[in-house]
Design an enzyme around this catalytic site. Structure first.
Site, short mmCIF file in Angstrom:
data_model
loop_
_atom_site.label_atom_id
_atom_site.label_comp_id
_atom_site.label_asym_id
_atom_site.label_seq_id
_atom_site.Cartn_x
_atom_site.Cartn_y
_atom_site.Cartn_z
CG HIS A 49 -2.09 -0.90 1.12
ND1 HIS A 49 -2.02 -2.22 1.46
CD2 HIS A 49 -3.36 -0.68 0.68
CE1 HIS A 49 -3.20 -2.79 1.24
NE2 HIS A 49 -4.03 -1.88 0.76
CE LYS A 64 -3.81 -0.59 4.83
NZ LYS A 64 -5.11 -0.03 5.24
N1 LIG Z 1 -12.69 -0.80 3.19
C1 LIG Z 1 -12.16 -0.31 2.07
O1 LIG Z 1 -12.52 -0.67 0.95
C2 LIG Z 1 -11.09 0.77 2.21
C3 LIG Z 1 -10.54 1.38 1.08
C4 LIG Z 1 -9.62 2.41 1.25
C5 LIG Z 1 -9.28 2.81 2.54
N2 LIG Z 1 -9.81 2.18 3.62
C6 LIG Z 1 -9.55 2.59 4.99
O2 LIG Z 1 -10.37 3.74 5.24
C7 LIG Z 1 -9.73 4.61 6.18
C8 LIG Z 1 -9.62 6.01 5.57
O3 LIG Z 1 -8.81 5.94 4.41
P1 LIG Z 1 -8.39 7.27 3.62
O4 LIG Z 1 -7.48 6.80 2.54
O5 LIG Z 1 -9.58 8.09 3.29
O6 LIG Z 1 -7.53 8.00 4.76
P2 LIG Z 1 -7.22 9.56 4.92
O7 LIG Z 1 -6.14 9.66 5.95
O8 LIG Z 1 -7.01 10.19 3.58
O9 LIG Z 1 -8.59 10.14 5.53
C9 LIG Z 1 -9.02 9.93 6.83
C10 LIG Z 1 -9.80 11.17 7.25
O10 LIG Z 1 -10.42 10.94 8.51
C11 LIG Z 1 -10.37 12.16 9.22
N3 LIG Z 1 -10.56 11.91 10.65
C12 LIG Z 1 -9.63 11.54 11.58
N4 LIG Z 1 -10.22 11.43 12.78
C13 LIG Z 1 -11.53 11.72 12.61
C14 LIG Z 1 -12.65 11.77 13.48
N5 LIG Z 1 -12.54 11.51 14.80
N6 LIG Z 1 -13.85 12.08 12.95
C15 LIG Z 1 -13.98 12.36 11.65
N7 LIG Z 1 -12.96 12.34 10.78
C16 LIG Z 1 -11.75 12.03 11.26
C17 LIG Z 1 -9.02 12.75 8.88
O11 LIG Z 1 -8.99 14.14 9.13
C18 LIG Z 1 -8.94 12.43 7.39
O12 LIG Z 1 -9.49 13.45 6.59
C19 LIG Z 1 -8.41 3.93 6.52
O13 LIG Z 1 -8.60 3.13 7.68
C20 LIG Z 1 -8.14 3.02 5.31
O14 LIG Z 1 -7.32 1.92 5.65
C21 LIG Z 1 -10.71 1.16 3.46
#
Ligand SMILES: NC(=O)c1ccc[n+]([C@@H]2O[C@H](COP(=O)([O-])OP(=O)(O)OC[C@H]3O[C@@H](n4cnc5c(N)ncnc54)[C@H](O)[C@@H]3O)[C@@H](O)[C@H]2O)c1
Length: 238
Positions: free
Chosen positions: A135, A139
């Protein structure tokens, strides 16, 4: 449908863009700057919430949606040890909760393929198993939630495999998961079966984040009006 978006990072923004293109509306956006806006009054203006934040905040975010009576779809990884606790809360509040470690349809086909292959390998102990995931460098969790689901799939089919570790390991009962972090990689998962005679490999490579966003929006549409805890198998009928 009216969506409350919790988490406005890479996934939140991709989901917003795709949802608007599909004619849905976003009634609430919660990010790290406005957690106080995540309350029942605001949530109830939406028909469904989609949560992609961080491992440490996912549990409470999802719980707030369940308490508010709003169905919630979460994709945040790295908190899954608390999933059972959340499912109990979901029952208590008669709520609706959808979780997938990976919302890509291709990955879910890959999950099914992984179990099918592992089922055949149960009687072929000459093959050593190794799982590899790559990744992007931002991540936070390792191994990926997808890699854990793959390891669990193998353990459910191969009697000898009872645990996984996130490093190289040659013990017979262990599945080693090797995690690599390389800039800009959207998500690659590979399962290697190696023997002295031949190797067998299966691999899934994500090219864009849109596959995850598409599956999460589909799950959001699917969960409206349902009660209970669901996953991709329920939605896709695998
Ligand atoms: N299940 C899937 O298909 C899939 C796919 C991609 C990513 N993910 C997961 O999803 C999550 C997010 O991924 P991303 O790439 O968007 O990450 P990212 O870091 O770009 O975004 C995360 C966001 O959450 C916000 N955040 C942090 N704490 C918060 C809170 N208490 N309340 C509200 N918002 C808050 C941050 O400010 C940030 O904008 C990760 O855990 C990643 O591993 C899952």
């Amino acid at each position: 449908m009216k969506i409350a978006l919790i988490g406005y990072g890479k996934m939140g923004k991709t989901i917003e863009k795709m949802a608007l293109e599909q004619g849905h509306s976003v009634t609430l956006i919660i990010d790290v700057h406005n957690p106080e806006d995540l309350n029942s009054r605001n949530l109830q203006k939406a028909e469904v919430a989609i949560e992609f934040t961080r491992p440490e905040s996912a549990f409470n975010n999802i719980l707030k949606c369940i308490e508010a009576g709003v169905p919630v779809v979460s994709g945040t990884t790295g908190w899954i040890h608390r999933k059972e606790e959340l499912e109990q809360q979901c029952n208590t509040y008669d709520g609706a909760f959808f979780y997938a470690s990976n919302y890509s349809i291709g990955v879910n086909i890959f999950f099914a393929l992984n179990r099918f292959l592992a089922h055949m390998m149960n009687t072929q102990p000459q093959y050593a198993i190794e799982l590899e995931e790559i990744h992007h460098t931002e991540k936070l969790d390792a191994p990926s939630g997808t890699a854990i689901t793959l390891a669990e799939g193998i353990m459910s089919e191969i009697a000898q495999k009872t645990d996984w570790v996130n490093e190289s390991n040659e013990a017979n009962h262990i599945i080693p998961i090797i995690s690599k972090r390389i800039p800009k990689v959207k998500g690659t998962h590979q399962i290697n079966y190696r023997s002295a005679i031949d190797d067998l490999e299966i691999k899934h490579v994500a090219h864009t984040r849109e596959g995850f966003a598409k599956g999460a929006i589909q799950a959001a549409q699917w969960i409206i009006g349902k009660k209970g805890s669901f996953g991709m198998k329920d939605m896709l009928g695998f």
